[in-house]
Design a protein around this motif. Structure first.
Motif, PDB file in Angstrom:
ATOM      1  N   TYR A 159       0.827  -1.210   0.000  1.00 25.93           N
ATOM      2  CA  TYR A 159       0.000   0.000   0.000  1.00 25.93           C
ATOM      3  C   TYR A 159       0.861   1.259   0.000  1.00 25.93           C
ATOM      4  CZ  TYR A 159      -3.834   3.153   1.115  1.00 25.93           C
ATOM      5  OH  TYR A 159      -4.755   4.170   1.072  1.00 25.93           O
ATOM      6  N   LEU A 165       2.375   1.878  -3.515  1.00 21.87           N
ATOM      7  CA  LEU A 165       1.363   2.377  -4.458  1.00 21.87           C
ATOM      8  C   LEU A 165       1.010   3.838  -4.166  1.00 21.87           C
ATOM      9  CD1 LEU A 165      -1.103  -0.663  -4.688  1.00 21.87           C
ATOM     10  CD2 LEU A 165       0.246   0.279  -6.562  1.00 21.87           C
ATOM     11  N   ALA A 166       0.865   4.162  -2.877  1.00 20.42           N
ATOM     12  CA  ALA A 166       0.503   5.531  -2.491  1.00 20.42           C
ATOM     13  C   ALA A 166       1.642   6.512  -2.780  1.00 20.42           C
ATOM     14  CB  ALA A 166       0.131   5.575  -1.009  1.00 20.42           C
ATOM     15  N   VAL A 206       1.625   7.556  -6.374  1.00 19.45           N
ATOM     16  CA  VAL A 206       0.632   8.601  -6.688  1.00 19.45           C
ATOM     17  C   VAL A 206       1.173   9.972  -6.308  1.00 19.45           C
ATOM     18  CG1 VAL A 206      -1.670   9.498  -6.154  1.00 19.45           C
ATOM     19  CG2 VAL A 206      -1.324   7.032  -6.405  1.00 19.45           C
ATOM     20  N   VAL A 265      -3.148  10.680  -1.516  1.00 22.39           N
ATOM     21  CA  VAL A 265      -3.653  10.003  -2.724  1.00 22.39           C
ATOM     22  C   VAL A 265      -4.940  10.670  -3.202  1.00 22.39           C
ATOM     23  CG1 VAL A 265      -4.754   7.863  -3.555  1.00 22.39           C
ATOM     24  CG2 VAL A 265      -2.574   7.760  -2.326  1.00 22.39           C
ATOM     25  N   SER A 287      -4.249  13.553  -6.296  1.00 21.70           N
ATOM     26  CA  SER A 287      -4.655  12.985  -7.585  1.00 21.70           C
ATOM     27  C   SER A 287      -5.650  13.861  -8.325  1.00 21.70           C
ATOM     28  CB  SER A 287      -5.258  11.587  -7.378  1.00 21.70           C
ATOM     29  OG  SER A 287      -6.412  11.662  -6.571  1.00 21.70           O
ATOM     30  N   PHE A 344      -6.333   6.261  -6.856  1.00 23.92           N
ATOM     31  CA  PHE A 344      -5.358   5.347  -7.469  1.00 23.92           C
ATOM     32  C   PHE A 344      -5.641   5.141  -8.956  1.00 23.92           C
ATOM     33  CE2 PHE A 344      -4.757   3.829  -3.012  1.00 23.92           C
ATOM     34  CZ  PHE A 344      -3.378   3.941  -2.945  1.00 23.92           C
ATOM     35  N   TYR A 399      -3.111   5.679 -12.062  1.00 19.96           N
ATOM     36  CA  TYR A 399      -2.507   4.515 -12.721  1.00 19.96           C
ATOM     37  C   TYR A 399      -3.366   3.909 -13.827  1.00 19.96           C
ATOM     38  CZ  TYR A 399       0.611   4.373  -8.606  1.00 19.96           C
ATOM     39  OH  TYR A 399       1.515   4.674  -7.623  1.00 19.96           O
ATOM     40  N   VAL A 424      -4.983  -0.893 -11.804  1.00 20.77           N
ATOM     41  CA  VAL A 424      -4.530  -0.860 -10.410  1.00 20.77           C
ATOM     42  C   VAL A 424      -5.622  -1.329  -9.441  1.00 20.77           C
ATOM     43  CG1 VAL A 424      -5.225   1.472  -9.651  1.00 20.77           C
ATOM     44  CG2 VAL A 424      -3.038   0.507  -8.877  1.00 20.77           C
ATOM     45  N   THR A 469      -5.308  -2.662  -5.552  1.00 20.41           N
ATOM     46  CA  THR A 469      -6.026  -2.049  -4.422  1.00 20.41           C
ATOM     47  C   THR A 469      -6.981  -3.055  -3.794  1.00 20.41           C
ATOM     48  OG1 THR A 469      -7.677  -1.120  -5.963  1.00 20.41           O
ATOM     49  CG2 THR A 469      -5.858   0.323  -5.295  1.00 20.41           C
TER      50      THR A 469
END
Length: 463
Positions: free
Chosen positions: A236, A239-240, A243, A335, A339, A358, A362, A366, A370
């Protein structure tokens, strides 16, 4: 009937998470911080160095115990969950970006609160009939305050048992079905008409997995969480961070929105959120819902640690709140806000807002990742709260009821995946808050013991 229950719950919920509760939670955190001379700041480098050092130390726990690392992973398993994804999104939507600032404030004080809870839990713990270490608020009330306060320990345990089925299981299982269905529908693997059958199947799978882990006792719980928690948290966080890095130009303006919105929410939300108190309330309540500082539940897992030094284990409490709220919750907020996804301020929102942050960055692919992260978060929370519920019901009755409780607890996952949980979410949040009342009273009364233990650990020559 349901309407009456909903009305009663709303009244109780508004009180539990209203002004008195905010004052008590922040007040006790501030009192403990002052009495320990802000140990969470003063000893923060030492806490991080000590906790990370012990994480990588290979050591087998004695019978009936977990390693210190397994204990913190079990506590994090219960805290790092949907509160970090759905809870933060809801706080921002209802309270505006400024709610994130108040989340940080609650976390800063919460570090000391959780440190105190863990320290007391290890200091006042005992062994049950099976030889397992048992501890937590009910035991530091019983062994620290004496028999005249026994009713307070019973109250905490009763609220704990009522909370675990909703907060710990049904709502988490529901989150798993939401995540899985979202991913499967997105790739046309299933159709809308097939979701009911899919939900039932997911519920059965969760029930079997939860039962397999919980019936293995504290050893198996510790072994599962020490593998699952680092994996899900790292996935996590990466991924965050991606972003945030891809929208790095938005970061300064986002932090300006957070600080400005904390004291003047209407200026940031265009008037959709006009109440300063609403912003603070949502930030504090969702922060506590996420890191559980003040609820006392995390200390139940830490009491299982194979350690002889309560304060040293207490340092994991500081690390835990820092990781959960300052790191993971902040990344979730970034995020959403970096974004550029539209936020309907003043209205409720959940995990879908975070997921949209997300996917906007992406792309739809994604959603698989998630979904995996949310499933790991929710499943680990079910396991962690299963241990909490077992300890609470054991305190109320005896160790003989643990296995029947675990069976019923496991089966609740099926209900969570197949029923509408709108009211249950609200009731779960109410009982969650009610648990804090007896715990905060105990922390206030035992604050002197915390100070003494800290002095004995850091200043042995002063004894």
């Amino acid at each position: 009937m349901l309407k009456t229950i909903e009305t009663i719950n709303t009244v109780v919920n508004n009180f539990v998470w209203g002004v008195p509760a905010m004052i008590c939670i922040i007040g006790v955190g501030l009192l403990l911080s002052i009495r320990t001379r802000f140990i969470q700041i003063r000893k923060f480098p030492y806490a991080i160095k000590t906790t990370i050092g012990r994480m990588f130390r290979k050591k087998e726990a004695s019978d009936g115990a977990m390693t210190p690392f397994q204990a913190v992973c079990t506590a994090l398993a219960a805290t790092v969950g949907t509160g970090n994804i759905a809870g933060v999104a809801g706080a921002i939507a209802i309270g505006g970006p400024g709610a994130v600032f108040w989340m940080w404030v609650s976390a800063l004080l919460g570090m000391c609160t959780k440190f105190s809870e863990v320290t007391l839990a290890v200091h006042f713990r005992e062994k049950n009939e099976q030889g397992d270490f048992v501890g937590g608020p009910m035991y530091y009330i019983k062994n620290g305050l004496g028999k005249h306060w026994q009713w307070l320990a019973v109250l905490f345990s009763a609220f704990g048992v009522l909370t675990v089925f909703g907060t710990g299981n049904a709502t988490q299982a529901n989150t798993i079905t939401t995540a899985v269905n979202s991913a499967l529908l997105n790739y046309n693997i299933i159709q809308d008409s097939q979701t009911d059958f899919c939900n039932l199947l997911i519920g059965i799978i969760i029930t079997i997995l939860v039962a397999l882990v919980l019936f293995g006792g504290v050893k198996r719980i510790g072994k599962v969480t020490e593998k699952l928690v680092p994996f899900m948290a790292l996935l996590y966080i990466l991924l965050a961070l991606g972003v945030v890095l891809l929208h790095i130009e938005n970061v300064p303006s986002v932090f300006r929105m957070i600080f400005e919105g904390a004291f003047s929410p209407s200026a940031v939300t265009g008037g959709a959120v006009g109440s300063f108190f609403l912003s603070m309330q949502k930030g504090v309540s969702r922060g506590i819902f996420s890191n559980e500082a003040g609820l006392g539940t995390g200390s139940i897992a830490h009491a299982c640690a194979d350690t002889r030094k309560p304060v040293q284990q207490g340092l994991f409490g500081i690390f835990e709140v820092f990781t959960d709220t300052i790191v993971i919750c902040t990344l979730t907020a970034l995020v959403i806000l970096c974004s550029g996804v539209p936020v309907s301020y003043g209205s409720a929102a959940g995990a879908e807002l975070t997921i949209s942050g997300f996917t906007a960055t992406y792309g739809n692919w994604v959603s698989i990742f998630t979904a995996v992260a949310m499933c790991c978060f929710a499943f680990s929370t079910i396991i962690g709260w299963g241990l909490y519920g077992a300890r609470c019901i054991e305190f109320l009755f005896s160790s003989k009821v643990i296995r029947p409780f675990m069976l019923v607890y496991s089966l609740v996952s099926i209900l969570g995946t197949t029923m509408d949980l709108g009211l249950l979410w609200s009731i779960a949040e109410t009982f969650n808050g009610l648990m804090a009342i007896p715990n905060l009273i105990a922390l206030f009364l035992l604050s002197g013991t915390v100070v003494r233990l800290v002095q004995n650990y850091f200043e042995p020559s002063a004894r």
